[in-house]
Design a protein around this motif. Structure first.
Motif, PDB file in Angstrom:
ATOM      1  N   LEU A 152       0.831  -1.209   0.000  1.00  0.00           N
ATOM      2  CA  LEU A 152       0.000   0.000   0.000  1.00  0.00           C
ATOM      3  C   LEU A 152       0.865   1.259   0.000  1.00  0.00           C
ATOM      4  CD1 LEU A 152      -2.788  -1.241   2.444  1.00  0.00           C
ATOM      5  CD2 LEU A 152      -3.089  -0.697  -0.004  1.00  0.00           C
ATOM      6  N   VAL A 153       1.975   1.238   0.758  1.00  0.00           N
ATOM      7  CA  VAL A 153       2.900   2.385   0.739  1.00  0.00           C
ATOM      8  C   VAL A 153       3.507   2.548  -0.652  1.00  0.00           C
ATOM      9  CG1 VAL A 153       5.165   3.192   1.561  1.00  0.00           C
ATOM     10  CG2 VAL A 153       3.447   2.414   3.210  1.00  0.00           C
ATOM     11  N   ALA A 207       3.496   0.774  20.861  1.00  0.00           N
ATOM     12  CA  ALA A 207       3.854   1.775  19.842  1.00  0.00           C
ATOM     13  C   ALA A 207       5.299   1.638  19.400  1.00  0.00           C
ATOM     14  CB  ALA A 207       3.606   3.185  20.396  1.00  0.00           C
ATOM     15  N   SER A 208       6.083   0.856  20.135  1.00  0.00           N
ATOM     16  CA  SER A 208       7.511   0.723  19.790  1.00  0.00           C
ATOM     17  C   SER A 208       7.844  -0.701  19.355  1.00  0.00           C
ATOM     18  CB  SER A 208       8.367   1.117  20.998  1.00  0.00           C
ATOM     19  OG  SER A 208       8.019   0.302  22.116  1.00  0.00           O
ATOM     20  N   ASN A 209       6.876  -1.409  18.823  1.00  0.00           N
ATOM     21  CA  ASN A 209       7.083  -2.785  18.349  1.00  0.00           C
ATOM     22  C   ASN A 209       8.279  -2.847  17.394  1.00  0.00           C
ATOM     23  OD1 ASN A 209       6.538  -4.838  16.031  1.00  0.00           O
ATOM     24  ND2 ASN A 209       5.334  -5.624  17.749  1.00  0.00           N
ATOM     25  N   GLU A 210       9.200  -3.788  17.653  1.00  0.00           N
ATOM     26  CA  GLU A 210      10.445  -3.836  16.864  1.00  0.00           C
ATOM     27  C   GLU A 210      10.214  -4.167  15.396  1.00  0.00           C
ATOM     28  OE1 GLU A 210      13.536  -6.260  18.467  1.00  0.00           O
ATOM     29  OE2 GLU A 210      13.408  -5.333  20.455  1.00  0.00           O
ATOM     30  N   LYS A 211       9.306  -5.111  15.135  1.00  0.00           N
ATOM     31  CA  LYS A 211       9.053  -5.477  13.733  1.00  0.00           C
ATOM     32  C   LYS A 211       8.427  -4.303  12.977  1.00  0.00           C
ATOM     33  CE  LYS A 211       6.951  -9.489  14.554  1.00  0.00           C
ATOM     34  NZ  LYS A 211       6.163 -10.688  14.200  1.00  0.00           N
ATOM     35  N   ALA A 212       7.561  -3.568  13.660  1.00  0.00           N
ATOM     36  CA  ALA A 212       6.941  -2.399  13.022  1.00  0.00           C
ATOM     37  C   ALA A 212       7.988  -1.310  12.767  1.00  0.00           C
ATOM     38  CB  ALA A 212       5.803  -1.864  13.893  1.00  0.00           C
ATOM     39  N   VAL A 256       8.864   0.297   9.196  1.00  0.00           N
ATOM     40  CA  VAL A 256       8.790   1.735   8.901  1.00  0.00           C
ATOM     41  C   VAL A 256      10.101   2.204   8.280  1.00  0.00           C
ATOM     42  CG1 VAL A 256       8.646   4.044   9.934  1.00  0.00           C
ATOM     43  CG2 VAL A 256       7.028   2.262  10.643  1.00  0.00           C
ATOM     44  N   SER A 257      11.224   1.725   8.818  1.00  0.00           N
ATOM     45  CA  SER A 257      12.542   2.112   8.285  1.00  0.00           C
ATOM     46  C   SER A 257      12.691   1.686   6.838  1.00  0.00           C
ATOM     47  CB  SER A 257      13.663   1.461   9.099  1.00  0.00           C
ATOM     48  OG  SER A 257      13.580   1.862  10.437  1.00  0.00           O
ATOM     49  N   SER A 258      12.260   0.458   6.537  1.00  0.00           N
ATOM     50  CA  SER A 258      12.481  -0.056   5.184  1.00  0.00           C
ATOM     51  C   SER A 258      11.440   0.452   4.190  1.00  0.00           C
ATOM     52  CB  SER A 258      12.483  -1.593   5.195  1.00  0.00           C
ATOM     53  OG  SER A 258      11.192  -2.076   5.486  1.00  0.00           O
ATOM     54  N   ALA A 259      10.251   0.743   4.667  1.00  0.00           N
ATOM     55  CA  ALA A 259       9.171   1.111   3.731  1.00  0.00           C
ATOM     56  C   ALA A 259       9.291   2.544   3.241  1.00  0.00           C
ATOM     57  CB  ALA A 259       7.810   0.895   4.388  1.00  0.00           C
ATOM     58  N   GLY A 260       9.885   3.409   4.072  1.00  0.00           N
ATOM     59  CA  GLY A 260      10.117   4.783   3.613  1.00  0.00           C
ATOM     60  C   GLY A 260       8.911   5.691   3.710  1.00  0.00           C
ATOM     61  N   LYS A 261       8.862   6.706   2.820  1.00  0.00           N
ATOM     62  CA  LYS A 261       7.858   7.769   2.864  1.00  0.00           C
ATOM     63  C   LYS A 261       6.430   7.218   2.883  1.00  0.00           C
ATOM     64  CE  LYS A 261       6.790  12.121   0.416  1.00  0.00           C
ATOM     65  NZ  LYS A 261       5.358  11.892   0.432  1.00  0.00           N
TER      66      LYS A 261
END
Lengths: 215, 215
Positions: free
Chosen positions: B19-20, B33-38, B42-47
């Motif tokens: 979707l991103v 809110a600080s789930n490691e997998k999430a 977020v880092s890899s998916a970008g904007k």
């Protein structure tokens, strides 16, 4: 080959009729030896067709098809008799449909068990092969009614029995692709598929359909 | 569009990532809110990618995907909050897999009920659409991994919601054929199909498969 077909409904008539047309000798078994539907089938099917009780048909067949309604299958097979099924391939075509909750039907066994497993447990000396229960009676014996190549499935504990049933499905019924899903517990898969089949029937509005596994 | 994706496992990551990549703003929701997998996602998916609690993601999304494990879905949705799901499309991708009886898994609800129905009953003001649960995570967002055109299914009570989900399945995920199976009770069909899916996986030895309904 001598074949016993238990059940005189749409499924039994379709399978027995196809087998007679292929040159087999087929005895249709019913609760009584003078069942009217079986009598009508014998008249129309011609040479090679006969009828009798469930026990007569099971004793007659070198291989036996269970085409009774799922809710009555275990009773019909008890009437057929364990001694008449001993060592034989028993092709279980029935689905455990439960109409007591209204339409569409639910299943009276599933999830961690299946009708085929109950039959195998009740008749441990028979070689149960679940097959053909994923399509309607017409498509079972005439897969060409579905416009395109599709798949049919076999499940059972006896590899030789599955091989023999696969040969009949291909040579007599015309199936080109028969997928071996594993032991008899895999019948949980094809019986549970009825839930999807019933919804697909509603969506495509034609019972002459089937699935193709694409991989 | 702003979309909430509940779950940071393989299914959540696949759907949120796709979707991103299609230009949507996606918030992945987890128990914390600080789930490691999430965070990794977020880092890899970008904007366009962000993360938060289940409630954060549900509040953020104009549409919400339930990609949590089936056994934890109702708890996750309670944490997401009925007020954050009210009036929204809730795409239920989860399967009610029960691993407590060993492998292959069974289902903890089925036959005369389904996970999607339980979710719809618990959140009557959400518009539940069951979808995508009949293929593995990779195929959900890239149907071309299966060599040949196959089908995906939608079930739900709200016709407009099914239309919107069908548009996303086609435009964003690349599905060409989306079959509407009917109201939310049709989820019994696609959830029960898991029993067959698991056996087919064993037979074809490759999870990148799917079925084509031929009629």
């Amino acid at each position: 080959m001598k074949i016993g077909v238990l059940g005189s409904g749409m499924v039994g008539s379709a399978i027995a009729g196809k087998l007679v047309s292929r040159g087999h000798e087929v005895k249709m078994g019913s609760r009584s030896a003078s069942n009217e539907k079986a009598t009508a089938w014998v008249s129309s099917a011609g040479k090679g067709a006969s009828q009798g009780t469930f026990a007569d048909a099971a004793a007659f067949g070198e291989i036996v098809f269970n085409c009774t309604a799922g809710a009555g299958s275990l009773d019909a097979l008890q009437a057929a008799g364990a001694q008449n099924l001993r060592g034989k391939i028993l092709v279980d075509v029935a689905n455990p449909l439960d109409f007591s909750h209204g339409m569409p039907p639910s299943l009276f066994v599933g999830n961690t068990d299946s009708l085929a497993e109950r039959i195998q447990a009740a008749f441990p000396e028979a070689k149960v092969v679940k097959a053909l229960n994923t399509v309607n009676a017409s498509v079972m014996v005439d897969p060409g009614r579905v416009p395109g190549e599709t798949d049919i499935f076999v499940s059972g504990n006896d590899v030789g029995a599955k091989g023999e049933v696969t040969r009949i499905l291909k040579d007599d019924f015309g199936w080109k692709s028969v997928i071996d899903l594993g032991d008899v517990t895999a019948a949980r898969g094809t019986e549970s598929y009825l839930h999807l089949w019933l919804r697909l029937w509603g969506a495509v509005k034609n019972a002459d359909f089937n699935i193709k596994v694409v991989h």
